[in-house]
Structures are given as C-alpha cells and as structure tokens.
Motif scaffolding. Structure first.
Motif, PDB file in Angstrom:
ATOM      1  N   GLU A   1       0.839  -1.197   0.000  1.00  0.00           N
ATOM      2  CA  GLU A   1       0.000   0.000   0.000  1.00  0.00           C
ATOM      3  C   GLU A   1       0.881   1.257   0.000  1.00  0.00           C
ATOM      4  O   GLU A   1       2.061   1.217   0.321  1.00  0.00           O
ATOM      5  N   LYS A   2       0.267   2.379  -0.352  1.00  0.00           N
ATOM      6  CA  LYS A   2       1.002   3.645  -0.377  1.00  0.00           C
ATOM      7  C   LYS A   2       0.572   4.523   0.795  1.00  0.00           C
ATOM      8  O   LYS A   2      -0.561   4.464   1.256  1.00  0.00           O
ATOM      9  N   ILE A   3       1.518   5.331   1.261  1.00  0.00           N
ATOM     10  CA  ILE A   3       1.226   6.339   2.273  1.00  0.00           C
ATOM     11  C   ILE A   3       1.841   7.659   1.838  1.00  0.00           C
ATOM     12  O   ILE A   3       2.804   7.686   1.061  1.00  0.00           O
ATOM     13  N   ALA A   4       1.262   8.746   2.323  1.00  0.00           N
ATOM     14  CA  ALA A   4       1.816  10.075   2.056  1.00  0.00           C
ATOM     15  C   ALA A   4       2.393  10.614   3.355  1.00  0.00           C
ATOM     16  O   ALA A   4       1.689  10.694   4.362  1.00  0.00           O
ATOM     17  N   ILE A   5       3.674  10.934   3.343  1.00  0.00           N
ATOM     18  CA  ILE A   5       4.317  11.483   4.533  1.00  0.00           C
ATOM     19  C   ILE A   5       5.547  12.261   4.106  1.00  0.00           C
ATOM     20  O   ILE A   5       6.171  11.947   3.084  1.00  0.00           O
ATOM     21  N   ALA A   6       5.884  13.297   4.860  1.00  0.00           N
ATOM     22  CA  ALA A   6       7.044  14.150   4.565  1.00  0.00           C
ATOM     23  C   ALA A   6       6.939  14.750   3.168  1.00  0.00           C
ATOM     24  O   ALA A   6       7.956  14.959   2.484  1.00  0.00           O
ATOM     25  N   GLY A   7       5.702  15.010   2.738  1.00  0.00           N
ATOM     26  CA  GLY A   7       5.505  15.688   1.462  1.00  0.00           C
ATOM     27  C   GLY A   7       5.688  14.819   0.240  1.00  0.00           C
ATOM     28  O   GLY A   7       5.714  15.334  -0.878  1.00  0.00           O
ATOM     29  N   ARG A   8       5.819  13.488   0.404  1.00  0.00           N
ATOM     30  CA  ARG A   8       6.015  12.595  -0.738  1.00  0.00           C
ATOM     31  C   ARG A   8       5.158  11.348  -0.576  1.00  0.00           C
ATOM     32  O   ARG A   8       4.545  11.121   0.467  1.00  0.00           O
ATOM     33  N   VAL A   9       5.123  10.536  -1.651  1.00  0.00           N
ATOM     34  CA  VAL A   9       4.360   9.286  -1.630  1.00  0.00           C
ATOM     35  C   VAL A   9       5.338   8.123  -1.569  1.00  0.00           C
ATOM     36  O   VAL A   9       6.358   8.102  -2.257  1.00  0.00           O
ATOM     37  N   TRP A  10       5.002   7.123  -0.726  1.00  0.00           N
ATOM     38  CA  TRP A  10       5.899   5.997  -0.484  1.00  0.00           C
ATOM     39  C   TRP A  10       5.113   4.693  -0.568  1.00  0.00           C
ATOM     40  O   TRP A  10       3.937   4.646  -0.219  1.00  0.00           O
TER      41      TRP A  10
ATOM     42  N   ASP B   1       0.644  11.405  -7.505  1.00  0.00           N
ATOM     43  CA  ASP B   1       0.007  12.558  -6.879  1.00  0.00           C
ATOM     44  C   ASP B   1      -1.410  12.236  -6.407  1.00  0.00           C
ATOM     45  O   ASP B   1      -2.151  13.111  -6.034  1.00  0.00           O
ATOM     46  N   VAL B   2      -1.777  10.948  -6.459  1.00  0.00           N
ATOM     47  CA  VAL B   2      -3.082  10.553  -5.923  1.00  0.00           C
ATOM     48  C   VAL B   2      -2.962  10.446  -4.409  1.00  0.00           C
ATOM     49  O   VAL B   2      -2.059   9.781  -3.907  1.00  0.00           O
ATOM     50  N   PRO B   3      -3.828  11.114  -3.641  1.00  0.00           N
ATOM     51  CA  PRO B   3      -3.686  11.058  -2.181  1.00  0.00           C
ATOM     52  C   PRO B   3      -3.855   9.643  -1.659  1.00  0.00           C
ATOM     53  O   PRO B   3      -4.711   8.887  -2.121  1.00  0.00           O
ATOM     54  N   ALA B   4      -3.017   9.256  -0.719  1.00  0.00           N
ATOM     55  CA  ALA B   4      -3.099   7.932  -0.103  1.00  0.00           C
ATOM     56  C   ALA B   4      -3.469   8.088   1.357  1.00  0.00           C
ATOM     57  O   ALA B   4      -3.038   9.018   2.013  1.00  0.00           O
TER      58      ALA B   4
ATOM     59  N   SER C   1      -5.099   3.280  -4.882  1.00  0.00           N
ATOM     60  CA  SER C   1      -6.505   3.432  -4.529  1.00  0.00           C
ATOM     61  C   SER C   1      -6.672   4.401  -3.381  1.00  0.00           C
ATOM     62  O   SER C   1      -5.776   4.571  -2.560  1.00  0.00           O
ATOM     63  N   SER C   2      -7.822   5.032  -3.344  1.00  0.00           N
ATOM     64  CA  SER C   2      -8.244   5.849  -2.214  1.00  0.00           C
ATOM     65  C   SER C   2      -9.540   5.231  -1.697  1.00  0.00           C
ATOM     66  O   SER C   2     -10.628   5.483  -2.220  1.00  0.00           O
TER      67      SER C   2
END
Length: 735
Positions: free
Chosen positions: A533-542, A562-565, A661-662
């Motif tokens: 899965e992806k997470i958004a943290i520290a201004g980036r996607v991981w 750039d899709v919010p996670a 996915s969101s």
C-alpha cells in the motif's frame, strides 16, 4: 391504571417537581413493556426523548415494592463521562426511595467500590472494561454482588454493534449471569438503530426471552442544517496558514493568518455554546490549538475547550463542567466522546468538520443540540485541498461534500441508519475472552474451557477445530501453560498481557509506528498499512515494503504519484448505501436547501465535470492513454474485496500496473486492456467460486484487531478473509 399511576409516589413527585405536563410517548411505551411483560425491551427514540427515565422509572418503582437483596440492576454505559452524568441524575431520582446508586470505572475511588462489595444493593453503573476487570479480579464475590440481579440496561447500544466491544459486552453479560446464577431482563437504549429486529435478537441472545420493541410515533422535528465548503488556504511553500510559525501575522497582516474554514467556525461560535466535532483526536488537537491562537491574535478571552479519549480525566471533566454551565459561552472541540448521551446543557449548535462516516454519528452529533425546546442544529464545514483544473478526474470530485449530502439525504428521505455488523469471525475477541476466563476461573481442562468460551453466543461462527488450533498455538508460545494434570492455566507470556490494565479493553490504543526509508526516519503514523500500500508522509508518496509490528516500524521506498493515499487501512467504515447515494448526488441536478454559497458552487462544478458521462451506469473512466479510474460505488469492505480481486486475480490478464486506490472511493491504474475486457474478466473472477483466503497477499498478515498479533497466522488470515472481506455485494455488480 395509567403508566403514571403505576409509578411509585416518589417517581410521581419527581415528575411534578420537574414540571413535566405529561409523559412522553417513549416513557408510556417502555413502562407498559417493563411493567406488564417479562420480556427484554429495546427502546429506540430520538436524542433527549427521555429514554433513561423511560427505563428507570419502572425499574425503581419495582425495586421500591420489592427491594433486591443484591445489586438489582446493572447499567452498562460506553463512556465514563456518560456514567458520571447519569450517576448524578439517578442519585437525585433514587435518594427518596433509599435505592443506592453506585458507579464503577477507572476514575472511581477504591473506597467507593469497597462499600459496594460490602453492601451490594441498588443500581450499579459500569463500563464494559470495568465489568471485564470485575469478572477477572472479583470472581469470588460475583454471586454475592449479583445474586438477585433483575435488569441489565445497556445505554447507547448502537455504539456497541459494529466491532469487538459490543461482542465483549454480550460475552460479559453471559459470563456474569452464569457465575451469579441469574437471568435478568435486558433493556437496550439508543437514539439511532438500523434494523431494530436484528438488534433485538442480539440483545436477547441466551436469555430464553424475546425482545419487545415499542413502536413510538415520532413528532415531525425541524432541523437547522447547513453545509459550507472551503478550500484549504496554503502559503507559498504549500503549508496551511494555520500551521505557520508565530510571527507570520506581523508580516502578512492578521487576516492572512486565518484559515478560512477555521475563521468561519471561530466567528460563528462567538457568544454561543457549541460543540465542534472532528473525526480524529489528532485533528481535534490541531483545531483547538488553532482556534485558541486566533483568540490570542485578536486579544480575545480564550473560549475553546477540548475533549477526547487521550486527555486526562481532569481536563475532560473541566470541559464537561464548562459546557453544563449555561452562563459560560464556550465551545468544545471533540471526537465521539461527546457524541453520546451526556447532557451538556443548552447547546445552540454543533459544527462537523468534514463528514462523519455514518448516518448514526451524524444523528447523534446533531442530537447533542436541540435540547430545552431548541431545534437541533448542525453546521457542516467541508475542507478540501484546492486542485488544479488539469488534475485527474477522481481528485477533482468533492468526496467529503458528497458524503455529507448523502448522509443527510438518507435519513431525510428514508429514515435509514446503518445496520449492525454481527456476523464476523472475532478471533481477536476469542483470544481475549479465553485468557480472561482462565484468569478468573483458574485451571480448567481444555474441554471445560471450550464449554465456557465457545458456548458464548457471539462466537457462534467459530468451530471447535479453530479453537483447538488457537489453544495449541497459545500453549506453544507460553500464553497458556499445560499443567502436569493436563489442565490449562495462564502462562508466563500471557500473564504479562492479562496483568496490564490495558487488557480490559478490546479496542486498540493509538500506538505510533515510525516510518523509515533506507536512509532516515520520515515521521510517524498510527495505523500501518499492509505491504504494497502507499502512504503520504514528509511531502512525498511511499510504498510500504515491510511492517515490523514488534518494533513499531514501517519501512518504505519513494515512488512517484500525486493521488492522495490514506494512512493505514480505511479512513472510515462507509456503507454501500451511502456510496450509492453519493453517486446519485453527483449525477442529478436537484436542490439541497441546506447548501450554502460555496458548497453549492463546488457541487455544481463537480456535476458539470460529469455532465457528459453516464455516472449511474459507468464505473470505469479513461484518464488519457493507458491510465484508468475505476469507481465502483460500494462500501468499505466490498471495495477492499474488489480491490484485491483486481490486484490478485485480474492484474496479469488485463496488464494492470501502477495500481493505487483511495478507499473506498476510487482506484487508479495503468491498463493495456480496454473497457469491455476489463468488465468481462472482472465479472468472471467475482462470480467464480473461490476460497476467500486467495485474497490474502503473499506474506501478508492482516493485523487489524487488538489481539491479532497473538493468534496463529492461519486464524488471522481466515478472520480477515471470511469475516471482514465481503463478496456478497459485488457478485452482481457487473450484470
């Protein structure tokens, strides 16, 4: 004889003193069921309708005529604040009849508890967690305490029906009744129940009684509801203006320091007593500190309190005391802790930041207002990051705004509330109740332990074979120890767990996980997502590579996107009916009179974006080239199931890559196949008769509930695949 005439004289005097001109419909209906039958009773009526009095007026009347020789009634409340509030109200009511009222939870002095043990009587108010502790630590006095128990009242019963805490409560009631040799009547109270008949059956489990659900004609109530929308204001480097360092106001002017949505709340709470609901403790902290800072900037007195489960009892009680004082025009930022039945006086309005996740929460939160002859009033404040016109289609949809409208409309149009979820595979709770039973009973044979635990009605889906697998695993890992005589006792590792005060609860505490890449720590999150899965943290996607639950660490690698996670699993449990109503909002032009200027404009913009697309029929949209967006409009658990079918069973056939996915709104991916092939293959796979365990990712161990980490991996996977994932709703999705 009327119900009023049937009440004891001291109850009639209480009604006269409070200048009630007549009994409410709920009190008449409940009185008839309690006085004139021996059945369980489920009382469902709007907030502030007098449900507590409806239950207790008949109960204490019966007690005054024939006083129980032990505690005669247990009142189970979901929150300490609710118990404290009801304790004061019941004391006033019961004083004249010399019926003691006791309360028992973590903040109550031991001296008060010892008095009850010495002289068990009257009414006991308690939380599920404190009842668990009592069964574990006071097993020798249970028959003395409850030998003449006649009623169990479960307040806000709806709050216990969607997870392990409700199952725990039902298990505790059954265990207590067995230990004390009693079969009391059960009375459930709630303002918001979906499928009352199902809840009635849940309430009656193991009693040999039915459940009466009085039909109460509700008067047509007026609401004051408004929904306004704001784009989140950002500075040059992207940070929200509310998060800027102190001193910015001198550079840009005081007005520029105000986030528009927070300023809207700040201005419209002035001189009023309000509640401001948010959907997380973290957000509550940010909102409170921001509003307090605005007061400081404007040289105004501080007028904002905070109330949630992670702050001290003293601070919570201070906020409650201030809210009950009609002369103090202050507002409190809160989570669900003030959602339930505590009476906090004359509230003028409630604010909801973004949308809650259920119709039930919306009704409960709005119901905090509207007391003392005022109409209920809720102001939704929808916040959204401003997106570029050229951004991908799903990001341009105002999901929170659609969600708020759908929740309102479902109740206005259909009086619909979410049904309970009572058919899970609760292995985490099984571990908990097994260890609790061993702790309270001491050594038991495996057969006796199985008879005590598996016969609890909540475990009706769990087989003896699965229980054996769990016991063998717990013995192997020293949570349970086998004695020389072949009996079972709590093992050394198990003692560390059951001897912690945290063991009494079955809900997860907020434990932070450190997020790291190969070079540095990036920050912390509360709910770690599954691998992949992806997470958004520290201004980036991981993308998550590994989750180490023992060390509370998440390891990840940077990816483009750039899709919010979302952080962790699902942001909330949305029902399919809510998603379907959101879909209708997006594709039908109609008037919603509660939408204010910005919200109306934002909705019209979204509808215009979809005017050339058949949203009611189409779910798959091309975003250009090989990029696609899939919006299935199904609830959280069905969405998760569909997502896994696509990734694990369809991806190779369709040439799917870069999947994101969101939950539970949309999925975005690259795909070589076309629309028709996508639907054909997905329909085939969803309708195939496969083992749900096939939807577990390789090396995945889906730890969701509190005690999952102590269970054998095969049961964790089975509980998730067969008890959480839901294939029923998607089988005919593509017909």
């Amino acid at each position: 004889m009327s119900i009023f005439e049937r009440y004891a004289p001291f109850v009639q005097d209480y009604i006269y003193r409070n200048e009630w001109e007549n009994l409410r419909a709920v009190q008449v209906a409940a009185g008839d069921a309690i006085f004139n039958t021996d059945e369980n009773v489920l009382i469902s009526a709007s907030t502030a309708a007098g449900k507590t009095e409806a239950a207790f007026f008949p109960i204490i009347t019966l007690f005054s005529e024939d006083m129980p020789s032990s505690v005669g009634c247990i009142y189970i409340g979901p929150l300490k604040a609710l118990i404290n509030d009801q304790f004061e109200r019941l004391n006033e009511l019961c004083d004249e009849a010399d019926i003691p009222v006791w309360h028992w939870h973590g903040d109550v002095a031991m001296s008060h508890k010892h008095k009850l043990i010495k002289n068990p009587s009257g009414i006991l108010q308690i939380t599920p967690e404190s009842l668990e502790a009592m069964l574990m630590r006071k097993s020798s006095v249970l028959s003395k305490l409850f030998g003449d128990l006649r009623f169990i009242v479960i307040d806000e019963v709806h709050s216990l029906l969607r997870g392990d805490r409700g199952g725990q409560t039902l298990c505790l009631i059954e265990r207590l009744c067995r230990a004390a040799g009693v079969n009391p009547r059960r009375i459930g109270l709630s303002a918001t129940i979906g499928e009352p008949e199902t809840v009635g059956r849940f309430l009656a489990e193991g009693t040999g009684r039915g459940t009466i659900i009085p039909t109460i004609e509700a008067k047509g109530a007026k609401w004051r509801v408004s929904v306004e929308h704001f784009y989140i204001k950002s500075g040059k480097d992207g940070e929200s203006s509310a998060d800027k360092e102190a001193g910015t106001e001198q550079e840009a002017g005081i007005e520029d320091a105000f986030e528009p949505s927070y300023r809207y709340i700040f201005d419209n709470t002035k001189g009023r007593k309000c509640l401001i609901f948010s959907n997380s403790r973290e957000e509550s902290e940010v909102v409170t500190s921001t509003l307090r800072r605005y007061s400081e900037l404007l040289n105004e007195p501080e007028r904002f309190q905070i109330h949630h489960g992670n702050i001290s009892a003293a601070l919570r009680e201070t906020a409650e005391m201030i809210m009950k004082d009609d002369d103090m025009m202050q507002s409190t930022v809160t989570t669900a802790t003030l959602e339930l039945g505590i009476d906090i006086g004359k509230l003028e309005r409630a604010f909801q930041i973004d949308a809650p996740w259920t119709v039930s929460s919306f009704l409960q939160r709005m119901g905090r207002t509207g007391r003392r002859n005022l109409p209920p009033e809720m102001w939704f404040v929808i916040r959204e990051d401003e997106v570029e016109e050229r951004a991908m289609l799903p990001v341009n949809i105002p999901w929170k705004l659609l969600q708020a409208i759908a929740l309102i409309q479902l109740y206005v149009e259909e009086k619909w509330v979410e049904p309970p979820r009572l058919d899970r595979l609760p292995f985490s709770l099984l571990y908990h109740q097994t260890m609790s039973t061993l702790m309270s009973c001491g050594e038991l044979t495996p057969g006796e332990l199985a008879r005590r635990v598996l016969t609890l009605k909540y475990f009706h889906r769990i087989s003896l074979d699965d229980f054996k697998v769990m016991l063998q695993y717990l013995v192997k890992n020293d949570h349970i120890e086998k004695t020389a005589e072949g009996g079972l006792i709590v093992g050394l590792q198990g003692e560390k767990i059951v001897n912690s005060f945290k063991f009494y609860g079955v809900f997860k505490e907020s434990e932070e996980y450190s997020v790291r890449n190969e070079y540095e720590e990036l920050g912390t999150i509360v709910a770690p997502p599954p691998v992949g899965e992806k997470i958004a943290i520290a201004g980036r996607v991981w993308t998550v590579l590994m989750v180490d639950h023992k060390r509370h660490s998440v390891y990840c690698t940077k990816v483009k996107g750039d899709v919010p996670a979302y952080f962790g699993e699902c942001p909330g449990d949305l029902h399919t009916k809510v998603l379907q109503r959101m879909r209708r909002v997006l594709c039908e032009r109609r008037s919603y009179p509660y939408l204010k200027k910005n919200a109306l404009s934002r909705l019209e913009k979204a509808i215009d974006m979809f005017k050339d697309k058949d949203v009611m029929k189409e779910m798959l949209f091309n975003l250009g080239g090989a990029k696609w967006c899939f919006m299935p409009w199904v609830g959280t658990y069905s969405f998760m199931t569909l997502e896994r079918i696509i990734r694990l069973k369809c991806a190779k056939k369709l040439g799917i890559s870069n999947f994101d996915s969101s939950k539970p709104f949309f999925m975005v991916f690259n795909m070589r196949a076309g629309r028709e092939e996508f639907y054909r293959i997905l329909k085939e796979e969803t309708q195939n008769d496969f083992d749900m365990l096939e939807l577990i990712f390789p090396k995945e161990l889906p730890l969701f509930e509190k005690y999952d980490e102590y269970l054998p991996p095969e049961l964790i996977k089975k509980g998730f695949a067969e008890g959480v994932l839901d294939k029923k709703e998607i089988i005919h999705l593509f017909d």
